[in-house]
Design a protein around this motif. Structure first.
Motif, PDB file in Angstrom:
ATOM      1  N   LYS C 225      38.061  46.648  45.820  1.00 14.05           N
ATOM      2  CA  LYS C 225      37.288  47.077  46.945  1.00 14.05           C
ATOM      3  C   LYS C 225      35.919  47.935  46.567  1.00 14.05           C
ATOM      4  O   LYS C 225      34.894  47.738  46.943  1.00 14.05           O
ATOM      5  CB  LYS C 225      37.994  48.027  47.816  1.00 14.05           C
ATOM      6  CG  LYS C 225      37.561  48.154  49.321  1.00 14.05           C
ATOM      7  CD  LYS C 225      37.261  46.866  50.051  1.00 14.05           C
ATOM      8  CE  LYS C 225      38.374  46.675  50.937  1.00 14.05           C
ATOM      9  NZ  LYS C 225      38.360  45.308  51.902  1.00 14.05           N
ATOM     10  N   SER C 226      36.230  48.623  45.673  1.00 10.31           N
ATOM     11  CA  SER C 226      35.029  49.580  45.239  1.00 10.31           C
ATOM     12  C   SER C 226      34.400  48.880  43.859  1.00 10.31           C
ATOM     13  O   SER C 226      33.631  49.854  43.216  1.00 10.31           O
ATOM     14  CB  SER C 226      35.584  51.111  44.840  1.00 10.31           C
ATOM     15  OG  SER C 226      36.152  51.710  46.062  1.00 10.31           O
ATOM     16  N   ALA C 227      34.518  47.685  43.659  1.00  6.65           N
ATOM     17  CA  ALA C 227      33.956  47.255  42.776  1.00  6.65           C
ATOM     18  C   ALA C 227      33.663  47.762  41.357  1.00  6.65           C
ATOM     19  O   ALA C 227      32.653  47.996  40.683  1.00  6.65           O
ATOM     20  CB  ALA C 227      32.414  46.912  43.310  1.00  6.65           C
ATOM     21  N   GLN C 228      34.903  48.155  40.888  1.00  6.22           N
ATOM     22  CA  GLN C 228      34.999  48.717  39.409  1.00  6.22           C
ATOM     23  C   GLN C 228      35.337  47.639  38.283  1.00  6.22           C
ATOM     24  O   GLN C 228      35.728  46.433  38.928  1.00  6.22           O
ATOM     25  CB  GLN C 228      36.059  49.726  39.397  1.00  6.22           C
ATOM     26  CG  GLN C 228      35.972  50.919  40.368  1.00  6.22           C
ATOM     27  CD  GLN C 228      34.568  51.646  39.909  1.00  6.22           C
ATOM     28  OE1 GLN C 228      34.687  52.383  38.908  1.00  6.22           O
ATOM     29  NE2 GLN C 228      33.831  51.628  41.030  1.00  6.22           N
ATOM     30  N   PHE C 229      34.764  47.897  37.071  1.00  4.91           N
ATOM     31  CA  PHE C 229      35.000  47.051  36.289  1.00  4.91           C
ATOM     32  C   PHE C 229      36.376  46.840  35.887  1.00  4.91           C
ATOM     33  O   PHE C 229      37.131  47.441  36.200  1.00  4.91           O
ATOM     34  CB  PHE C 229      34.384  47.505  34.818  1.00  4.91           C
ATOM     35  CG  PHE C 229      34.536  46.662  33.608  1.00  4.91           C
ATOM     36  CD1 PHE C 229      33.569  45.935  33.379  1.00  4.91           C
ATOM     37  CD2 PHE C 229      35.620  46.811  32.640  1.00  4.91           C
ATOM     38  CE1 PHE C 229      33.394  44.840  32.326  1.00  4.91           C
ATOM     39  CE2 PHE C 229      35.757  46.193  31.531  1.00  4.91           C
ATOM     40  CZ  PHE C 229      34.739  44.917  31.440  1.00  4.91           C
TER      41      PHE C 229
END
Lengths: 183, 99, 599
Positions: C225-229
């Protein structure tokens, strides 16, 4: 069964019903066949009367003898091919019919004899008032549904009888589109 | 008069009707045979009603009567159509259903 | 009005707007009135949440009200309700304020859309605000999950807003696919938690082993959801949606839901040091990695998208370091200045009708207000002292001081430099320098566009000073101290800006940029995922396709063929003569009676 059980009234009714029914299916003249049917139905009305169902007998006379027989006579008259009053009633393959009818009669008699043995004596009579009460209470919805059915039948009969698109054209019978479809 | 005799009488009427249905050619005559068969069914109802008691069986005869009337009305209308189309009421002519 | 009522109003006013627009099709299809309905819903929600803040300033206590849901044998399987405390109330205000600004901006930005699309856009916005508020006020993880999935749905619908455009449709599906993949983690985490504790509470104490499992699974959802690697690849593509959508969902609020989840579930995460360790490293690497990629983007929105990834990396790293408040504070300030940046970018795009930085340039004179807003946002993002971003970023960096032998701290310091550098690049390329052809006819949008810019610029300037209050709300310790970290961070920001002016001010290119462009690390990750997708999903699909085509269809075709052949033979039975049919009926009766006789 012994001779003591012999019931002349019932025997007479049975004879009338069976014999007139036989003439219904054998009469060569269609008008006669319809009239024989009337006699069968009258015999049945008498049968109902003997079964302590006077209301049923009355309805039988009114609708069947009065209504259906009249309708049938109309039907015969309207669909007469020739101007003569003689509407001939052809029959085919009487042997086949005889064999099947008697086979069913024999077996049905066996089944019914067995079934009847379980119920020995007549039960208390149901009066016409009982009948009316049940008809308009317990079976009220069926009763109303039936009136709808009759209405639908009337409308359907009128629509069918007034249909013009299936009439014979000069080139011969009109063939519906669906018959053109090849498998 | 026993239940068995009543039932066998109606069976006899039924079989006469079947005989007519199988042997008649005319549509109206077949309708007459069907009437006989319907009548025999009513007789069975009435017989059982008499021997077992209660008004229900008679009610069903009444219903069956009304349904028969409806059937005859529609049946005769069909017969008239048949006649208009083929100029005859022999049901053998109405075999388009085959194709 | 009680706090719970206010919370319910804040949550359900947007839902009422959405339902109204959904049900009244003519209203939705009229366009402009739909916007008014949505704005009204948002204004009510904002008013209710502001009242909540005022009450809290007056000393109102935390409130938690729940109703049982799915009762079984007298015991509720789960609970639904409202929890209004120091975390959810400020978050409500942030969400409602940013949403209202973005919606107002959208009225002008989406003006050229056909009325039906316009109405659909605002219906989805109202639905989004409801979903986000469900997340914010939820008292347990199950309700949070419900809201989480709802925001995912609205995100998907809004990314695919221009669904006639293949790239937008693809981006929507990609975002959905990636986030759903991650949400499996949430679901399984919930299951593990429920099985072990019999509830969905984040205050549960299931023991270290279970807590590690649960938090690791929850963190998978956060990564998505928080677009982390390495699950960040959907966010840049999500820029296919309208720019205000990017501002609201994919910068300020929705992507921050992951961070919010961790802040909420902090008691659980506190029991799982291993998960926190992983979070620390993933957050720090994402911050550097995404900042590097932001440097080479040509599309202004993509720069901001990678910047969002990077800043979310900061928050996740802070959470990993165990300083939930630092992450939360950065979430709040970031929501303001990133929404501001996106809206300013939207204003620019609206003016020049292009996303590409090459089509911009010299806009400073044409769009003075937008320029000011963008510069404020950029300075705040870069962490220049005095701006909102400085305070929160400083707090994040301070949280990392000395953690894991200073390496994550150094990574974040490096990316702070990169942040200032790439923001400098964007500002210089877009607003200074030579005027491009497309920029010649640029002009400011109406009040509906400039108003929200001003409204968001103010908190981007000043929200940093609210840190103390926010800290008391969540009972965290907060003091601004003049130590190594703030000085180093300020130096990094100023150095980055200076470097950007040095390199780009004369229209030159950074030598680093060419190298990075060749490396193109982003597409590498993208390609890896595409390969996994191709091998995994498409492979299985083609196998299923083969089975369907040859085995199942074969069976079907055989059945059809057999029926046709059988029918052709059975057809000979049909003479069409009524008497023969009657005959068959009689035979049937005969058989039945025979059965009766023999029985």
């Amino acid at each position: 069964m012994t001779w003591a059980d012999f019931d002349p009234g019932f025997t007479l009714i049975s004879l009338i019903v069976v014999v007139s029914a036989f003439f219904v299916v054998r009469a060569q003249n269609m008008i006669h066949a319809v009239l024989w049917l009337g006699l069968t139905l009258l015999g049945t009305a008498a049968f109902y009367a003997r079964l302590n169902a006077p209301f049923l007998a009355g309805v039988q006379v009114l609708t069947y003898v009065g209504g259906i027989v009249t309708l049938m006579i109309f039907g015969v008259m309207v669909t007469r091919r020739h101007e003569s009053l003689e509407a001939e009633a052809a029959t085919v393959a009487p042997e086949r019919g005889l064999i099947f009818a008697s086979a069913i009669f024999v077996m049905l008699s066996v089944v019914m004899w067995r079934s009847a043995a379980t119920i020995p004596s007549p039960a208390p009579v149901a009066s016409s008032a009982d009948l009316a009460r049940v008809l308009l209470n317990e079976y009220l919805i069926a009763f109303e549904a039936l009136s709808l059915l009759l209405l639908a039948a009337i409308v359907g009969a009128v629509v069918l009888a007034r249909r013009r698109d299936l009439e014979t054209s000069p080139q011969g019978p009109v063939v519906p589109q669906a018959t053109e479809v090849q498998p | 008069m026993t239940l068995a005799s009543c039932l066998i009488l109606s069976a006899a009427v039924l079989c006469v009707g079947i005989y007519g249905l199988l042997t008649r050619k005319q549509a109206v005559a077949m309708l007459l045979s069907i009437e006989l068969m319907a009548n025999s069914a009513n007789m069975v109802f009435a017989s059982y009603g008499h021997f077992r008691g209660g008004p229900s069986a008679q009610v069903f005869v009444l219903f069956a009567l009304a349904i028969t009337v409806a059937e005859v009305a529609v049946g005769l209308a069909l017969v008239m159509l048949l006649y208009r189309r083929h100029g005859d009421t022999a049901l053998d002519l109405a075999s388009e259903a085959r194709q | 009005m009680s706090a719970v009522t206010l919370g319910l109003i804040a949550t359900f006013a947007p839902l009422a707007a959405a339902l109204l627009l959904w049900a009244l099709v003519p209203l939705r299809h009229r366009g402009a009135p739909a916007a008014w309905v949505t704005l009204l819903g948002s204004v009510i929600a904002l008013a209710a949440s502001v009242k909540l803040v005022i009450d809290r300033l007056g000393g109102a206590p935390d409130v938690r009200t729940t109703i049982p849901w799915i009762e079984e044998r007298g015991r509720a399987m789960a609970e639904l309700g409202v929890q209004l405390d120091g975390v959810s109330v400020p978050m409500l205000v942030i969400v409602c304020l940013v949403a209202l600004c973005v919606q107002l901006f959208s009225v002008a930005y989406m003006h050229d859309e056909p009325p039906r699309a316009f109405g659909r856009y605002f219906t989805l916005h109202a639905l989004f605000l409801f979903s986000m508020n469900v997340v914010v006020v939820s008292p347990n993880l199950l309700q949070l999950f419900a809201g989480w999935e709802l925001v995912g749905l609205t995100s998907y619908l809004l990314i695919g807003f221009y669904f006639a455009k293949p790239s937008a449709a693809q981006a929507a599906v990609k975002a959905f696919w990636m986030t759903k993949l991650a949400d499996m983690g949430f679901l399984f985490g919930l299951l593990v938690l429920y099985v072990n504790t019999g509830g969905f509470e984040w205050t549960a104490v299931p023991g270290t082993a279970i807590a590690t499992w649960v938090t690791a699974l929850l963190f998978l959802a956060v990564v998505g959801k928080s677009a982390q690697f390495p699950l960040h690849i959907w966010l840049p593509d999500a820029m296919e949606g309208p720019t205000p959508v990017s501002a609201l969902l994919h910068a300020a609020t929705m992507v921050a839901a992951g961070v919010f989840l961790v802040v909420r579930a902090d008691p659980l995460f506190a029991q799982a040091p291993a998960t926190r360790e992983v979070m620390l490293w993933i957050g720090a690497s994402t911050a550097v990695f995404a900042a590097g990629l932001a440097l080479v983007q040509k599309d202004i929105k993509k720069v901001l998208a990678f910047s969002t990834c990077s800043q979310l990396g900061y928050m996740v790293a802070a959470l990993g370091a165990g300083q939930a408040f630092a992450g939360f504070f950065h979430l709040g300030t970031h929501a303001f200045f990133k929404a501001l940046l996106f809206l300013a970018a939207g204003s620019v795009i609206h003016a020049v009708h292009s996303n590409s930085l090459d089509d911009m340039g010299g806009l400073r004179k044409k769009l003075p207000l937008t320029t000011a807003a963008f510069v404020i946002g950029a300075l705040s993002l870069a962490g220049v002292p005095g701006f909102a971003g400085f305070f929160s970023k400083d707090l994040v960096l301070g949280a990392l001081e000395g953690k894991a032998s200073w390496v994550p701290w150094a990574m974040l310091m490096g990316s702070a430099f990169l942040t200032a550098f790439y923001m400098g690049r964007v500002v210089i390329k877009a607003f200074w320098g030579a005027e491009s052809e497309k920029a010649a006819h640029a002009h400011e949008g109406g009040l509906a566009m400039t108003g929200p810019l001003v409204a968001l610029a103010l908190p981007s300037l000043g929200a940093g000073f609210l840190g103390g209050w926010l800290a008391t709300q969540v009972r965290a310790e907060y003091h601004l101290h003049l130590g190594l970290t703030p000085i180093a961070a300020s130096a990094m920001a100023l150095l980055g800006i200076g470097a950007a002016i040095m390199v780009f001010g004369k229209g030159g290119q950074a030598p680093l940029v060419g190298t990075l462009e060749k490396l193109d690390a982003f597409s590498l990750v993208d390609k890896t995922w595409a390969g996994a997708y191709r091998i995994g999903l498409l492979g299985v699909s083609s196998l299923a396709g083969w089975i369907d085509r040859y085995l199942i269809d074969g069976l079907m075709n055989f059945t059809g063929w057999a029926a046709l052949e059988g029918g052709a033979s059975a057809r000979k039975l049909q003479t069409g003569l009524v008497r023969d049919y009657a005959m068959l009926v009689v035979v049937g009766v005969l058989v039945l009676v025979l059965i009766g006789v023999l029985r």
